[in-house]
Write an enzyme that holds these catalytic residues in place. Structure first.
Site, PDB file in Angstrom:
ATOM      1  N   CYS A 140       0.777  -1.242   0.000  1.00 10.85           N
ATOM      2  CA  CYS A 140       0.000   0.000   0.000  1.00 10.85           C
ATOM      3  C   CYS A 140       0.811   1.297   0.000  1.00 10.85           C
ATOM      4  CB  CYS A 140      -0.945   0.002   1.196  1.00 10.85           C
ATOM      5  SG  CYS A 140      -2.007  -1.465   1.274  1.00 10.85           S
TER       6      CYS A 140
ATOM      7  N   HIS B 162      -2.753   6.605   3.897  1.00  5.44           N
ATOM      8  CA  HIS B 162      -1.678   5.662   4.252  1.00  5.44           C
ATOM      9  C   HIS B 162      -0.277   6.183   3.932  1.00  5.44           C
ATOM     10  CE1 HIS B 162      -1.042   1.074   5.043  1.00  5.44           C
ATOM     11  NE2 HIS B 162      -0.439   1.864   5.934  1.00  5.44           N
TER      12      HIS B 162
END
Length: 473
Positions: free
Chosen positions: A32, A87
């Site tokens: 991610c 993130h």
């Protein structure tokens, strides 16, 4: 050519019904944070300093001396927004509002990184948030109970824990409201939508119940398509002729989640599966980083066209900057290319060489030990991520490397014979490409992320409550 009033909509997981399709499109990493950092900077992790994921308690994030796409367009007069997953750091100056986004609504990391009162489908299942000081029982590895999953609107936590069942509709509403406001302002806009789909936990929502017995993954996919459709419909009503939509994903399926992970399709990584483990997310096999990608711009992007050009998430940054008539940040080098000719002119060239950084399954995180050279792909290290059955493939270093010809072997089943003329012809080109990029990075202005952790950095709207529980007024 630049379109100074161009609106840009980036969606982090694809719908199934958009006109231009890219079939050799790649995430810049197969996990991610590194993938998203590359999207927003146009630079690989060895340059932007993000080789692995950030945690709930991370103090840092995407290094502050890295310039994001949002910052470039904001300076060029754009209204900028982010809906969904970030993130790339949430503490202090790493929050999206300080990284070029005028508006933010979403979860600061993956939505499995915190407990909720409405836990969705996961493998293994995770319990709901504890209440009244009672700890969660039978907590599986990978489940969170200390801090509930937060939902932010700009700098404020508006809900903790998030109600996952209603999250998709909230994202759709906030995205359409942003598009409406930005269009009414007369300014161009950038909207980056990082969907929770198709990552676990998959929500147990109304659509799933109405889906006629569909399995959770297919029901979630249907919900995602509906959400994307709502956003596209809003664009078509307000700014159809000058809004460019780009849809893609940040990595391949997370195989250890079994039937909740989706499919790698033909990108089976067969050589690796024979050794053990998964060749999907966290690996440099095709199943880890080859992702769907679609482009939509009526009157500009040709309709019903499939492109075989070798492209990457890295290309979004320089392409959008060029289309907006803005300038790339000075004093640094970029790994992406301006893909305008592929998008609009039908060129099939794309990259000659791409580098796939290690993403957790084998080798040092972020290191470049897998090289794509035209139709060939060379591995200097291999390893399998955790598979559905719990197995993990061994980490093996290869010198000389394994080389596959993807034209006839997209499943990466049988490497070329090392003594063959084809192998001997390709090997020097692979070595030259790899040494060239490493030399270029060594002479570049690179960054290094702060991966230190502090429990005080975890988002918490009410530390007096178990799991930081609070609700919006």
């Amino acid at each position: 050519m630049a379109w100074p009033f161009l609106k840009v909509l980036l969606v982090g997981t694809p719908s199934l019904s958009f006109p231009r399709r890219f079939v050799d499109f790649h995430a810049a990493a197969s996990t991610c944070s590194p993938s998203r950092a590359a999207l927003l900077t146009g630079r690989l992790g060895l340059r932007n300093g993000v080789p692995r994921n950030f945690a709930v308690t991370s103090v840092g994030g995407l290094p502050l001396n890295e310039t994001t796409l949002a910052e470039v367009l904001q300076r060029a007069g754009y209204v900028t927004g982010l809906i969904g997953k970030w993130h790339l750091g949430h503490h202090g100056s790493y929050h999206p509002n300080f990284r070029g986004f005028d508006y933010y609504f979403g979860i600061p990391y993956s939505h499995d990184m915190g407990c909720t009162d409405t836990p969705g489908y996961n493998h293994p299942p995770c319990p709901a948030c504890p209440r009244g000081g009672r700890p969660s029982r039978n907590l599986e590895k990978g489940c969170y109970s200390d801090v509930a999953l937060p939902l932010y609107e700009n700098l404020s936590i508006v809900e903790q824990p998030v109600n996952l069942s209603g999250l998709a509709q909230k994202y759709a509403e906030k995205a359409t409201q942003f598009i409406q406001r930005a269009s009414a302002s007369g300014r161009p806009f950038l909207l980056y939508v990082g969907l929770a789909h198709m990552h676990v936990p998959l929500s147990r929502n109304l659509l799933s119940a109405e889906a006629g017995g569909r399995r959770p993954y297919s029901a979630a996919l249907r919900e995602m398509d509906s959400l994307v459709g709502q956003i596209k419909d809003k664009v078509d009503l307000t700014a159809k002729n000058n809004t460019f939509l780009w849809f893609t994903g940040d990595n391949g399926p997370w195989a250890q989640k079994c039937e909740l992970a989706g499919s790698m399709g033909p990108f089976a990584g067969s050589w690796q599966t024979r050794q053990g483990g998964s060749p999907a997310k966290q690996t440099t096999w095709e199943g880890g980083h080859r992702v769907p990608a679609l482009a939509y711009w009526p009157g500009r992007v040709p309709v019903n066209v499939t492109s075989t050009a070798l492209l990457s998430v890295l290309d979004i940054f320089p392409t959008v900057v060029a289309l907006a008539g803005a300038s790339l940040p000075q004093g640094r080098r970029f790994d992406g290319l301006d893909a305008s000719e592929v998008l609009f002119g039908g060129a099939q060239a794309g990259h000659r060489v791409l580098f796939h950084p290690n993403s957790g399954a084998a080798g040092e995180d972020g290191a470049l030990q897998t090289v794509r050279l035209e139709r060939y792909k060379a591995f200097f290290v291999t390893g399998g991520a955790r598979a559905c059955d719990g197995s993990v493939g061994p980490e093996w270093y290869h010198e000389p490397p394994l080389i596959f010809n993807l034209d006839g072997d997209v499943a990466e089943a049988a490497p070329l014979e090392r003594g063959s003329a084809e192998y001997q012809r390709v090997l020097p080109e692979v070595r030259a490409a790899l040494s060239g990029v490493l030399e270029d990075i060594a002479g570049d202005n690179t960054s290094r992320a702060d991966y230190s952790q502090d429990p005080a950095a975890a988002p918490c709207c009410n530390p007096r409550q178990t799991a930081c529980r609070c609700r919006a007024a």
